[in-house]
Design a protein around this motif. Structure first.
Motif, PDB file in Angstrom:
ATOM      1  N   UNK A  22      83.588  21.824  70.576  1.00 16.94           N
ATOM      2  CA  UNK A  22      82.470  22.682  70.185  1.00 16.94           C
ATOM      3  C   UNK A  22      82.230  22.626  68.681  1.00 16.94           C
ATOM      4  N   UNK A  23      83.291  22.640  67.896  1.00 16.69           N
ATOM      5  CA  UNK A  23      83.183  22.563  66.434  1.00 16.69           C
ATOM      6  C   UNK A  23      82.570  21.235  66.011  1.00 16.69           C
ATOM      7  N   UNK A  24      83.040  20.151  66.599  1.00 11.20           N
ATOM      8  CA  UNK A  24      82.501  18.827  66.271  1.00 11.20           C
ATOM      9  C   UNK A  24      81.025  18.743  66.642  1.00 11.20           C
ATOM     10  N   UNK A  25      80.688  19.219  67.820  1.00  9.11           N
ATOM     11  CA  UNK A  25      79.315  19.128  68.317  1.00  9.11           C
ATOM     12  C   UNK A  25      78.359  19.945  67.451  1.00  9.11           C
ATOM     13  N   UNK A  26      78.828  21.089  66.939  1.00  5.93           N
ATOM     14  CA  UNK A  26      77.991  21.950  66.104  1.00  5.93           C
ATOM     15  C   UNK A  26      77.778  21.357  64.711  1.00  5.93           C
ATOM     16  N   UNK A  27      78.734  20.553  64.233  1.00  6.07           N
ATOM     17  CA  UNK A  27      78.668  20.037  62.871  1.00  6.07           C
ATOM     18  C   UNK A  27      77.991  18.680  62.749  1.00  6.07           C
ATOM     19  N   UNK A  28      77.708  18.005  63.843  1.00  7.92           N
ATOM     20  CA  UNK A  28      77.190  16.650  63.750  1.00  7.92           C
ATOM     21  C   UNK A  28      75.762  16.558  64.280  1.00  7.92           C
ATOM     22  N   UNK A  29      75.071  15.546  63.778  1.00  4.26           N
ATOM     23  CA  UNK A  29      73.732  15.257  64.288  1.00  4.26           C
ATOM     24  C   UNK A  29      73.777  14.222  65.398  1.00  4.26           C
TER      25      UNK A  29
END
Length: 99
Positions: A22-29
């Motif tokens: 979830x953290x990765x998905x929220x921080x990346x385009x």
């Protein structure tokens, strides 16, 4: 993810992996970047890689057991045919035979 709660009311066993994803998905385009975290989370949920590995190990153990049985059958066939089978209990030196 379902409720996020485990059977005993605490965190579920895969909650940490879900947080990482979830953290990765929220921080990346680019969501493709988060594929390793997604794979870790899905493996935690379903365990497909673990089950496949366990199946491979079991098949190898069965194969080795069958090979050892086959070797045992060969030795039994030689003994049944009347061949001399040495078990290595008596050590004979080459000097005794020449005297």
């Amino acid at each position: 993810m379902a409720s996020g709660f485990g059977y005993s009311g605490g965190r579920s066993r895969c909650f940490v992996y879900w947080q990482e994803f979830s953290k990765c998905y929220a921080q990346t385009d680019n969501p493709v970047v988060c594929r390793p975290q997604s794979d870790d989370y899905l493996e935690c949920l379903h365990g497909k890689k673990e089950l496949a590995r366990a199946k491979e190990v079991k098949e190898e153990l069965i194969r080795q057991a069958q090979a050892s049985v086959k070797e045992g059958q060969k030795a039994a066939d030689i003994a049944a045919a009347g061949g001399v089978v040495g078990v290595g209990l008596i050590q004979r030196s080459t000097d005794e035979g020449s005297k």
